[in-house]
Design an enzyme around this catalytic site. Sequence first.
Site: not given
Lengths: 232, 733
Positions: A205, A203, A86
């Site tokens: 994560e 993302h 990002c």
Amino acid sequence: MKFGVVVFPGSNCDHDCHYVIREVLGQDVDYVWHGSTDVRGYDCLVLPGGFSYGDYLRTGAVARFSPVMKAVEEFAAAGGYVIGICNGFQILLEAGLLPGAMMRNTGLKFVCRFVDIRVETTSTPWTNSAKVGEVLSIPIAHNEGNYQVPPDALEEMKRRGQVVFRYSSPEGSVLPEFCPNGSNENIAGICSREGNVLGMMPHPERASEAELGSSDGLVIWNSLLAHCGASV
Amino acid sequence: MALAELYEELGLTGEEYERIREILGREPNNVELGMFSVMWSEHCSYKSSKEQLRKLPTEGPRILMGPGENAGVVDIGDGLAVVFKLESHNHPSAVEPFQGAATGVGGIVRDIFTMGARPIAGLDPLRFGSLESPRTRYLFDGVVAGIASYGNCLGIPTVAGDVYFEEAYEENPLINVMCAGIMPKDRLILGRASEPGSVGILIGSSTGRDGIGGVSVLASQEFDETSAAKRPSVQVGDPFTEKLEIEACLEMLDRGLLLGLQDLGGAGLTCATCETAERGGCGMDVDISKVPQRERGMEPIEIMMSESQERMFALCSEADLPEVLGICEKWGLDATPLAKVTEGDTLRLFWEGEVVAEVPASALAQGPEYHRDAERPSYLDEVASFDPGRLPPPEDLGGAVLRMLGSANICSRRWVYEQYDHMVRVNTVVLPGSDAAVLRVKGSRRAIALTCDCNGRYCYLDPRLGAEIAVAESARNVACSGAVPIALTNCLNFGNPEKPAIFWQFCESVEGLAEGCRQLETPVVGGNVSFYNESFGEAIYPTPVIGMLGLLEDEDNRVVSAFKREGDHVVLLGDTRDELGGSEYLKVFHAEVAGKPPSLDWDSEKALQKCLVQAAARGLLTSAHDLSEGGLAVALAEACIIGGTGAHVDLVGVLPPHVTLFSESQSRALVSVAPSMLADLQDVAGDLGVPLHVLGTTGGTALEVKGLFEIGLDDMRDVYETSLEKMIAGAHH
């Protein structure tokens, strides 16, 4: 493996990356302050999401001048693994570590939701454990994710297998209606020629534990661990 | 300007001016008068509401800190505490929607980390006029963008909220903002200056002329044609600086460097200095010529009244000062030591060596208290006599359900919450779109559930009952997700308290709120009162918004509102009565806001909530969805649409079908349960005396209500998911 999560003023996914690397992947991880010029000892550097310097200027345009970025460049040039997620991807573009640039989403709004991305190549350190055409469900959260690159550069990237992820339908069809931000050819993630630097808007994560709605992001982390022969 | 004109200009009454003279034993100077005017404003002093607010229960075994500090603190076990608070930013947002809403978020987030907590969730209850009005669309678009810009930049997920559109809010929208944070209990820090000799440091942004008199000019007066000219009183937000402040302050607290911490919000430096001194039982000397100024030539009074955003006031010992300044430098924050805590009660301000103000901190901080007259408004008899039973039922019930799903107050809020980053911090285990957001607590099995609720129509029709229902419904939403409601915060939005009819609404609402808190054993840990929500003499609906905190002992017990698979039983818990008064159905089909709101029986409500929590803990429920606006029909449709599966149900009963479908009877929930679990659920419900009705099963690609209608899942989804966006685009339906 030893990871370093770079903290710029305004980074806000630094804790999330740190958490997933340590608690979910079970790997060593430190925070690396943006003022640091020494990144020796790390195998992989993570440039996390957020709003570095508030993103009051073009996203990533200030962070690329942080002292740590020179060290990141040298680290990447020496073959070190770098993932920009990002805002981290935006910083890598501004720093010239990856080709192309970001514009505002075509909808002119911030968009946060799960999207589907198709794995375009498994010949990278980041996707070797995935299958070509595999579709991953991973969230995006950005206002400037409209990836643009000149046509000739894009052709070059495609020839070299640098397009890693494309926004798609859940079944894997890459059509404009599945692109949340207007990116060239639905591009969601790209890598450097050598493959050691990855930039992606989604993302991983946030998709590394089933309780958060998807663990599809794990394939990216696990590919890297496998590539580096790390014990999991 | 003569003093008499000045105090009126500043919003003080003649009586208040006399009291100030008595307190000081002399005429106040301009600086002192300015300070009293902001501290004694309704917004800061709660002078009209204090007397009533004492009726609220504020204590309980889990409550570590109730009202009076910057935010309430609740013990959730495992050595952890949740800090949370709800407040309003109505008037600034009506004048400048983007910055008004953005700085509202900034303010509430500061209240949370000021207590030592890491902010982990935002919630935003919003009320606007009709979406048919271009002004409403402008305000709505700007407010959502403002919340998104600030919250997203801070990296605090906005996980829940609600939005209602009602003509009563046309000129005076409500922008309430809530934040929750989490911390190890022992990191709790108070906004107190209790050690003489310690140092006060101003941290963060420089001070400008923005926001001067925000609390007195904007927040404590009605709106009229001059309001647009008040735009300069709205501040401009800088979320990047606030993000740095969060990190810097938490780092200082982790290192044990601070004695007290206070944010600068309404009434700026005046409030921060006098409140910390008053709470700590000390006085303070402040050299305000040291305040970093954004523009040249600012007067002391401007510095003391400025509401420039992103400023913190920290207290530490002389010995720890260098380390505190070092942390600020690391994070790139300006930090200016400018205050010294003293013995006594005197707040003394210096300007280049000269004393420019000298006032008792406690008198400034405590403010006056008024007993206001209350009188039952006459409209109540008229609206209560309305009988919805006289109205003809809709001819096409399937079409009626679709029309309800497309109503501005019912349709999907996806357009709103997708603009908010609701996943950052990787805690959100139940995403927006369910009854309550659920966030896991890292390092613990526990999870917290958060929601906010208030049906302003019910409160307009019966302020006491409406407030009780707001508490009941917020708790029910939390219970539907499997959590036990444990504490609440509120934002009480009302009209002008100087009008007896409005004050009556306020008193009744507080009584209802207090009753709800007692019944559910959920104390009020803090909140905010927002009066003067009127424009051109017309008040908003009384709107006491509740922000509820729930606790799950095990995050794996969480339950979502949508059906999950085919072949489950569809079960209604609770009984449906003929209660269409104040309903969304009445508004959509008959353009009426009238009748009696649904009744509320606390024993039934508590039994239902217990049943939901027990069933969730035993893993009996596949889904659970609160029944609220739009009743059973909307709950069924939402569970189908979001879950991606149809359902076949049979509505047996004696009520007319449209009443069964759209009645808003309280204390009900729609659950789905695997066939093998049904008997256990019946046992749990039976033991608690909760009525249980098996309506049918999940499955198929349509919602089929036997003998009445069948609507395709795709048709429902299309209306539900696209209506809000179409209305915002101004497309007429």
